[in-house]
Design a protein around this motif. Structure first.
Motif, PDB file in Angstrom:
ATOM      1  N   ILE A   9       0.916  -1.312  -0.122  1.00 17.01           N
ATOM      2  CA  ILE A   9      -0.009   0.075  -0.056  1.00 17.01           C
ATOM      3  C   ILE A   9       0.790   1.424  -0.136  1.00 17.01           C
ATOM      4  O   ILE A   9       0.577   2.040  -0.674  1.00 17.01           O
ATOM      5  CB  ILE A   9      -0.894  -0.066   1.283  1.00 17.01           C
ATOM      6  N   GLU A  10       1.953   1.228   0.871  1.00 18.96           N
ATOM      7  CA  GLU A  10       2.777   2.675   1.062  1.00 18.96           C
ATOM      8  C   GLU A  10       3.748   2.519  -0.573  1.00 18.96           C
ATOM      9  O   GLU A  10       3.873   3.733  -0.869  1.00 18.96           O
ATOM     10  CB  GLU A  10       3.805   2.233   1.897  1.00 18.96           C
ATOM     11  N   MET A  11       3.947   1.644  -1.038  1.00 20.59           N
ATOM     12  CA  MET A  11       4.478   1.617  -2.359  1.00 20.59           C
ATOM     13  C   MET A  11       3.660   2.274  -3.378  1.00 20.59           C
ATOM     14  O   MET A  11       3.995   3.216  -3.928  1.00 20.59           O
ATOM     15  CB  MET A  11       4.967   0.334  -2.756  1.00 20.59           C
ATOM     16  N   LEU A  12       2.104   1.881  -3.369  1.00 15.71           N
ATOM     17  CA  LEU A  12       1.349   2.639  -4.216  1.00 15.71           C
ATOM     18  C   LEU A  12       1.147   3.937  -3.780  1.00 15.71           C
ATOM     19  O   LEU A  12       1.080   4.780  -4.869  1.00 15.71           O
ATOM     20  CB  LEU A  12       0.069   1.839  -3.965  1.00 15.71           C
ATOM     21  N   ILE A  13       1.048   4.229  -2.441  1.00 11.75           N
ATOM     22  CA  ILE A  13       0.967   5.653  -2.227  1.00 11.75           C
ATOM     23  C   ILE A  13       2.074   6.521  -2.534  1.00 11.75           C
ATOM     24  O   ILE A  13       2.072   7.766  -3.442  1.00 11.75           O
ATOM     25  CB  ILE A  13       0.796   5.865  -0.616  1.00 11.75           C
ATOM     26  N   THR A  14       3.342   6.050  -2.438  1.00 11.36           N
ATOM     27  CA  THR A  14       4.658   6.711  -2.913  1.00 11.36           C
ATOM     28  C   THR A  14       4.484   6.827  -4.375  1.00 11.36           C
ATOM     29  O   THR A  14       5.007   7.877  -4.845  1.00 11.36           O
ATOM     30  CB  THR A  14       5.800   5.828  -2.398  1.00 11.36           C
ATOM     31  N   VAL A  15       4.293   5.730  -5.133  1.00  8.96           N
ATOM     32  CA  VAL A  15       4.066   6.036  -6.405  1.00  8.96           C
ATOM     33  C   VAL A  15       3.211   7.087  -7.116  1.00  8.96           C
ATOM     34  O   VAL A  15       3.629   7.857  -7.857  1.00  8.96           O
ATOM     35  CB  VAL A  15       3.893   4.570  -7.205  1.00  8.96           C
ATOM     36  N   VAL A  16       1.932   7.026  -6.393  1.00  8.75           N
ATOM     37  CA  VAL A  16       1.021   8.020  -6.652  1.00  8.75           C
ATOM     38  C   VAL A  16       1.550   9.545  -6.587  1.00  8.75           C
ATOM     39  O   VAL A  16       1.435  10.449  -7.298  1.00  8.75           O
ATOM     40  CB  VAL A  16      -0.280   7.890  -5.961  1.00  8.75           C
ATOM     41  N   GLU A  30       6.755   9.159   2.737  1.00  5.01           N
ATOM     42  CA  GLU A  30       5.961   7.795   2.672  1.00  5.01           C
ATOM     43  C   GLU A  30       6.876   6.550   2.625  1.00  5.01           C
ATOM     44  O   GLU A  30       6.608   5.710   3.158  1.00  5.01           O
ATOM     45  CB  GLU A  30       4.855   7.763   1.766  1.00  5.01           C
ATOM     46  N   MET A  31       7.991   6.960   1.596  1.00  8.96           N
ATOM     47  CA  MET A  31       8.770   5.731   1.332  1.00  8.96           C
ATOM     48  C   MET A  31       9.712   5.376   2.614  1.00  8.96           C
ATOM     49  O   MET A  31       9.908   4.326   3.083  1.00  8.96           O
ATOM     50  CB  MET A  31       9.776   6.366   0.217  1.00  8.96           C
ATOM     51  N   ILE A  32      10.054   6.488   3.526  1.00  6.54           N
ATOM     52  CA  ILE A  32      10.953   6.443   4.702  1.00  6.54           C
ATOM     53  C   ILE A  32      10.079   5.550   5.737  1.00  6.54           C
ATOM     54  O   ILE A  32      10.478   4.628   6.302  1.00  6.54           O
ATOM     55  CB  ILE A  32      11.524   7.640   5.060  1.00  6.54           C
ATOM     56  N   HIS A  33       8.640   6.081   5.747  1.00  8.20           N
ATOM     57  CA  HIS A  33       7.772   5.596   6.581  1.00  8.20           C
ATOM     58  C   HIS A  33       7.695   4.073   6.433  1.00  8.20           C
ATOM     59  O   HIS A  33       7.452   3.343   7.585  1.00  8.20           O
ATOM     60  CB  HIS A  33       6.389   6.184   6.504  1.00  8.20           C
ATOM     61  N   ALA A  34       7.578   3.607   5.232  1.00  8.93           N
ATOM     62  CA  ALA A  34       7.338   2.206   4.742  1.00  8.93           C
ATOM     63  C   ALA A  34       8.425   1.376   5.049  1.00  8.93           C
ATOM     64  O   ALA A  34       8.673   0.333   5.775  1.00  8.93           O
ATOM     65  CB  ALA A  34       7.074   2.048   3.428  1.00  8.93           C
ATOM     66  N   PHE A  69      -7.891   3.808   2.749  1.00  5.82           N
ATOM     67  CA  PHE A  69      -8.538   5.432   2.686  1.00  5.82           C
ATOM     68  C   PHE A  69      -7.483   6.166   2.230  1.00  5.82           C
ATOM     69  O   PHE A  69      -7.794   7.197   1.405  1.00  5.82           O
ATOM     70  CB  PHE A  69      -9.338   5.812   3.841  1.00  5.82           C
ATOM     71  N   GLU A  70      -6.377   6.003   2.688  1.00 10.42           N
ATOM     72  CA  GLU A  70      -5.335   6.843   2.524  1.00 10.42           C
ATOM     73  C   GLU A  70      -4.767   6.923   1.213  1.00 10.42           C
ATOM     74  O   GLU A  70      -4.418   7.685   0.472  1.00 10.42           O
ATOM     75  CB  GLU A  70      -3.968   6.698   3.640  1.00 10.42           C
ATOM     76  N   LEU A  71      -4.622   5.507   0.820  1.00 11.12           N
ATOM     77  CA  LEU A  71      -4.398   5.077  -0.584  1.00 11.12           C
ATOM     78  C   LEU A  71      -5.304   5.771  -1.593  1.00 11.12           C
ATOM     79  O   LEU A  71      -5.157   6.456  -2.698  1.00 11.12           O
ATOM     80  CB  LEU A  71      -4.234   3.655  -0.853  1.00 11.12           C
ATOM     81  N   GLY A  72      -6.409   5.660  -1.178  1.00  8.57           N
ATOM     82  CA  GLY A  72      -7.634   6.320  -2.011  1.00  8.57           C
ATOM     83  C   GLY A  72      -7.594   7.916  -2.349  1.00  8.57           C
ATOM     84  O   GLY A  72      -7.945   8.482  -3.156  1.00  8.57           O
ATOM     85  N   SER A  86      -4.751   9.372  -1.787  1.00 16.81           N
ATOM     86  CA  SER A  86      -3.361   9.962  -2.634  1.00 16.81           C
ATOM     87  C   SER A  86      -4.076   9.802  -4.218  1.00 16.81           C
ATOM     88  O   SER A  86      -3.775  10.604  -5.053  1.00 16.81           O
ATOM     89  CB  SER A  86      -2.497   8.810  -2.583  1.00 16.81           C
ATOM     90  N   TYR A  87      -5.068   8.566  -4.622  1.00 16.19           N
ATOM     91  CA  TYR A  87      -5.257   8.513  -5.850  1.00 16.19           C
ATOM     92  C   TYR A  87      -6.317   9.542  -6.309  1.00 16.19           C
ATOM     93  O   TYR A  87      -6.058  10.157  -7.632  1.00 16.19           O
ATOM     94  CB  TYR A  87      -6.078   7.116  -6.164  1.00 16.19           C
ATOM     95  N   LEU A  88      -7.032   9.978  -5.518  1.00 15.30           N
ATOM     96  CA  LEU A  88      -8.011  11.214  -5.976  1.00 15.30           C
ATOM     97  C   LEU A  88      -7.277  12.292  -6.068  1.00 15.30           C
ATOM     98  O   LEU A  88      -7.616  13.266  -7.050  1.00 15.30           O
ATOM     99  CB  LEU A  88      -8.996  11.260  -4.814  1.00 15.30           C
ATOM    100  N   LEU A  89      -6.052  12.546  -5.189  1.00 17.01           N
ATOM    101  CA  LEU A  89      -5.494  13.848  -5.364  1.00 17.01           C
ATOM    102  C   LEU A  89      -4.600  13.687  -6.847  1.00 17.01           C
ATOM    103  O   LEU A  89      -4.727  14.672  -7.551  1.00 17.01           O
ATOM    104  CB  LEU A  89      -4.387  13.863  -4.398  1.00 17.01           C
ATOM    105  N   PHE A  90      -4.073  12.655  -7.077  1.00 13.26           N
ATOM    106  CA  PHE A  90      -3.451  12.462  -8.489  1.00 13.26           C
ATOM    107  C   PHE A  90      -4.495  12.592  -9.596  1.00 13.26           C
ATOM    108  O   PHE A  90      -3.958  13.230 -10.428  1.00 13.26           O
ATOM    109  CB  PHE A  90      -3.006  11.100  -8.674  1.00 13.26           C
ATOM    110  N   ARG A  91      -5.855  12.295  -9.478  1.00 15.23           N
ATOM    111  CA  ARG A  91      -6.833  12.334 -10.496  1.00 15.23           C
ATOM    112  C   ARG A  91      -7.028  13.721 -10.643  1.00 15.23           C
ATOM    113  O   ARG A  91      -7.103  14.379 -11.729  1.00 15.23           O
ATOM    114  CB  ARG A  91      -8.040  11.719 -10.204  1.00 15.23           C
TER     115      ARG A  91
END
Length: 726
Positions: free
Chosen positions: A52-59, A93-97, A248-251, A253-258
């Motif tokens: 999940i953190e990787m996805l958030i970091t990527v976004v 986020e990366m360091i957190h993971a 929810f945090e991933l969602g 980040s995705y909506l922010l990206f959108r």
């Protein structure tokens, strides 16, 4: 408009998806977090968290990179700060993971202490950063600042490392194993929630400026707040609340990206597409405008010429061009203005379209001339019948705003290949025939070779007439009018003449129609009026008795908006008493009784008299006689000349006298050339006569010099009639 519909539809779709996903995740929590404890297996939570953190970091990194790539084209300080903020978030986020409990050794042994603080820094920085960016005034900055602003995240990360990985812990722990978040963590989490709510309020205030972007940002904020609350409730990393909080945090980040993707890429691209579509439509519209008339939407001359070039020579079958001229349209345009003329043309076009078969091409040329192209003609009788139908539909009045206007069509016809093989000549010959058609009773004429010479001469005359007034080629002659009750010359009629410098004397019957058609009749008419009034005052100055002057008004003058003011100014300027001016109108001018009644009453109020010239030759209803403030009727010379030989004309003249007597109108008879005609008019109690029997129209100095001799001659004629009667 189509794109706007799609955007609105996507709002609904995304809103439904947002609600369903939220409900699904909340239902999982509602069913009891205890049931889902360790649901993924004890050893799998670290892996799931890392994914999940990787996805958030990527976004978040994608947002940062995307912003970096567009800043050379959009050098906005807000955009650069947003990119720098998301670069910081992605690194945290990366360091957190990497520092999460259960992960391999990272600087120190992984513990909830470092991981939770990195998350909290990330979370607070996100809300605070958004607020700062929101309140910063947007401005354009230099490209070199990109590198400086994007280096700030590394300074912030370094500071976080120094604080968190200090040899002696500086910050208190935010998580207690087996118990969950501390009071400090919850306080910081609720602070982030409060800041995020402030952001949501600010977004709602600006919703109309960018609905879709703000909608996505609001949804992202809601997901972020839901994750905040869940992060204050879980006991340890295996709690399902912790997992759903990350979802929810991933969602979020995705909506922010959108939102960022839509504002920086999708929306500009869609605007480009819309612009291209608009340009294409503009090209189509411009093409349509280039080939069609704006008033009637009918094909124009360019369209007609191209159609003729393609179709005219396909076969040698007989084809026809019908040119249609609208009578009085020039006068209406000159007097009422282009708006009224355009509306009338539009109404005429509609009537013509209703009559013409669809296979016939109807075009509008030169703003007020219609042309019909018929690609197959069986015989000329077919064309005559069609022309008569077109004229027939013009008989009903046209209602243009508060005016009721009448008009007739003059129709000219040219045939291919009989008259010409060339499309330009064919159209020109049809127009020649159309101009000549107004001289015929049917107002329909086929082209003949002799017409070309006549039209060439007419066009040359029109050109010369434009300069005639300025070059003082026009002058007035005055025909005396004899009062039969007193035997005195008490009035004259002013008649305009044209002495062409090369062609000599031009008949009024030739140049007056040209002046009316071209609109020159208005300045000419005003000159005649002023010149005639000056002449009357000039005669008075040299000792002649007061003389009334009769001046003809044209249709164009009657529809001038300021006609009454013009006549009042002329009377003031020349110091002529209004009772010595008589204005003459014709029956054909009564195309709008309401307008004419108003104008004539205003003229009558000035103190002038009004006469109907050429009475009996018009085609209008006689009802105007009871509405118009008329003083006298002028019997046309065509009736007077035949009263001795034609019983019908005699009956009409008798009827006019009877009508005038009952309406208490005076009668003036024109064209008196014989004693017998005068005798009959005297017996009929005619008031005034004019004609060659007494005097032809003469220049003003001749009338002045021969004023007394004219009286003597008139007295001799009247005495001879009295003697013969005795």
């Amino acid at each position: 408009m189509m794109w706007k519909f799609n955007e609105d539809f996507s709002f609904v779709k995304q809103g439904i998806q947002f609600i369903l996903l939220s409900l699904m995740l909340l239902i999982v929590i509602g069913l009891g977090s205890d049931k889902f404890y360790w649901i993924f297996g004890k050893n799998n939570y670290v892996t799931l968290h890392l994914m999940i953190e990787m996805l958030i970091t990527v976004v978040t990194m994608s947002i940062s990179i995307q912003t970096w790539l567009i800043t050379p084209y959009i050098l906005s300080n807000r955009v650069l700060y947003a990119g720098s903020l998301f670069l910081t978030i992605s690194l945290l986020e990366m360091i957190h993971a990497l520092s999460y409990k259960g992960m391999p050794f990272f600087i120190t042994e992984s513990t909830p202490y470092a991981s939770t603080w990195f998350y909290m820094f990330c979370r607070l920085l996100l809300s605070i950063g958004f607020l700062i960016i929101f309140f910063i005034k947007e401005k354009e900055i230099r490209s070199i600042y990109r590198w400086f602003i994007y280096s700030l995240p590394f300074v912030i990360i370094t500071g976080c490392f120094v604080v968190i990985y200090a040899p002696t812990p500086i910050l208190p722990s935010l998580m207690i194993e087996g118990e969950g978040p501390t009071v400090l963590k919850n306080t910081l989490q609720y602070t982030a929630v409060a800041l995020q709510m402030v952001i949501m309020v600010l977004l709602l205030k600006n919703f109309k400026k960018a609905p879709k972007i703000i909608f996505l940002l609001l949804c992202s904020s809601i997901y972020l707040i839901m994750s905040d609350f869940l992060y204050t409730m879980y006991q340890d990393v295996s709690d399902i609340k912790n997992f759903i909080g990350h979802m929810f945090e991933l969602g979020s980040s995705y909506l922010l990206f959108r939102a960022i993707y839509f504002s920086s890429i999708e929306k500009p691209f869609q605007q480009l597409v819309d612009t291209q579509e608009h340009l294409e439509k503009s090209r189509e519209k411009m093409h349509h405008m280039a080939y069609h008339n704006e008033i009637t939407n009918l094909p124009n001359e360019r369209f007609l010429m191209e159609s003729l070039k393609k179709d005219l020579y396909i076969s040698k079958s007989r084809k026809a061009i019908i040119a249609i001229g609208i009578e009085r349209i020039a006068a209406i345009k000159a007097s009422l203005g282009s708006t009224y003329a355009d509306q009338m043309i539009s109404l005429i076009a509609q009537r013509l379209k209703n009559i013409l078969p669809e296979k016939y091409l109807l075009c509008l040329l030169r703003e007020d001339y219609f042309v019909v192209y018929i690609d197959e003609v069986s015989d000329t009788h077919q064309l005559t019948q069609l022309s008569q139908k077109l004229q027939l539909v013009m008989e009903e009045s046209f209602q243009v705003q508060h005016f009721s206007l009448n008009s007739q069509l003059n129709i000219g016809i040219a045939l291919f290949p009989t008259d010409s093989y060339r499309e330009e000549e064919l159209i020109r010959f049809a127009f020649y025939a159309m101009h000549e058609a107004q001289k015929t009773p049917t107002r329909i004429r086929f082209y003949e070779s002799s017409i070309s010479n006549e039209m060439t001469e007419r066009l040359l005359l029109e050109t010369d007439l434009h300069d005639a007034l300025e070059n003082q080629e026009l002058f007035l002659e005055y025909q005396p009018q004899l009062d039969l009750h007193t035997g005195q010359i008490k009035s004259v009629e002013a008649l305009v003449r044209w002495q062409h410098p090369k062609k000599g004397w031009i008949s009024p019957g030739v140049f007056i129609p040209i002046a009316e058609e071209s609109g020159l009749i208005i300045p000419i008419g005003q000159w005649v009026l002023e010149t005639a009034c000056k002449q009357v005052k000039s005669w008075e100055a040299v000792g002649l008795p007061p003389i009334k002057v009769a001046v003809n008004l044209s249709l164009g003058q009657l529809f001038q908006q300021n006609l009454v003011e013009i006549i009042h100014d002329v009377l003031e300027k020349t110091q002529l008493e209004p009772k010595y001016l008589q204005l003459e109108i014709t029956e054909s001018m009564t195309i709008n009784i309401d307008h004419m009644t108003t104008v004539l009453h205003k003229l009558k109020a000035l103190g002038i008299t009004i006469a109907v010239d050429d009475f009996g030759t018009g085609y209008s209803s006689l009802s105007y006689l009871k509405d118009f403030p008329i003083d006298c009727l002028k019997i046309d010379r065509s009736f007077v000349q035949k009263i001795q030989s034609n019983s019908t004309d005699k009956a009409l003249v008798d009827m006019i006298f009877s009508m005038a007597k009952h309406l208490k109108l005076k009668v003036v008879a024109e064209g008196i050339e014989e004693i017998e005609q005068l005798l009959y008019l005297i017996e009929s109690k005619c008031d005034t006569v004019q004609g060659f029997l007494f005097s032809k129209p003469v220049p003003p100095h001749i009338l002045q010099e021969n004023y007394q001799s004219l009286h003597n001659d008139a007295k001799s004629i009247l005495d001879s009639i009295t003697t013969s009667e005795v």
